[in-house]
Design a protein around this motif. Structure first.
Motif: not given
Length: 246
Positions: A3-25
């Motif tokens: 149930x944890x929906x806290x947004x985590x903003x990008x820290x890896x410039x999309x290197x691992x998750x392909x997202x430059x706005x948010x960090x994704x699992x």
């Protein structure tokens, strides 16, 4: 998860998750890139890379994340719970994971079903006790005929199984069962033996050993009759009094 929906903003410039706005699992163990960048990131297959999408790296990283930098005993329920809460700070999540761990510990019994490899009377006693899995725990419940008050307590379950399966009348309480039959060492434990546990300072619990490091018992009001490991986890730690009555 949990149930944890806290947004985590990008820290890896999309290197691992392909997202430059948010960090994704990412990866098989669902690491957040910012977590992976900390001490948890690991090279599990010695290829010179730390990749959360690599199963070997992710598995080792998970162990590091759960256990931290100090010594931890995951067989201890309290320590295991704290470790899981490091992974996800949700009490419900920790309850669910610990429940799955208990289920996994019991998988070796899946092939038993209503059968048992124990011979003679021991086999009949075990079969009867296993047939009560899922029955409600009721303090003071159970007698030689079956459940009373809607269920069994730990000693009531065994009073029933031993009488119906072997014609043996056991004392009604776990404390009294500690003096039944003959004493057996842990190394001599056999299917059909009683294990009385000193988990509360009063020898207040008893289970029926069924083989393969497992017992069947009625643990507490929160849990119905179940099978559980006696070689790992909470039931391996207390003092035991093993009694052979067959």
């Amino acid at each position: 998860m949990g149930g944890n929906t806290t947004p985590i903003y990008d820290t890896d410039r999309g290197r691992f998750d392909g997202d430059t706005e948010y960090d994704r699992a990412v990866g098989p163990m669902q690491f957040i890139p910012s977590t992976w960048a900390g001490p948890s990131g690991a090279d599990g297959n010695d290829d010179g890379k730390k990749d959360p999408n690599n199963a070997y790296d992710a598995a080792l990283g998970t162990a590091l994340y759960l256990c931290g930098t100090g010594t931890i005993d995951l067989n201890d329920q309290a320590q295991a719970r704290r470790a899981i809460l490091r992974y996800n700070a949700s009490g419900q999540y920790a309850d669910d994971v610990l429940g799955h761990i208990r289920e996994y510990d019991q998988l070796s019994l899946a092939s038993l079903g209503s059968q048992t490899t124990a011979p003679g009377k021991a086999g009949k006693v075990i079969k009867l006790a296993l047939a009560q899995r899922g029955a409600k725990y009721v303090w003071g419940g159970g007698d030689i005929h079956g459940p009373t008050k809607g269920g069994f307590d730990c000693s009531g379950l065994l009073v029933y199984a031993y009488y119906q399966g072997a014609g043996v009348t056991l004392p009604r309480t776990s404390q009294a069962m500690r003096g039944a039959g003959e004493s057996v060492t842990r190394s001599g434990l056999l299917p059909g033996d009683l294990i009385v546990f000193n988990n509360d300072g009063n020898w207040g619990h008893v289970g029926l050993y069924i083989g393969n490091g497992q017992m069947v018992h009625a643990p507490n009001p929160r849990t119905s009759v179940e099978t559980a490991s006696v070689t790992t986890g909470e039931w391996a730690r207390p003092d035991w009094a093993i009694r052979r009555v067959l």
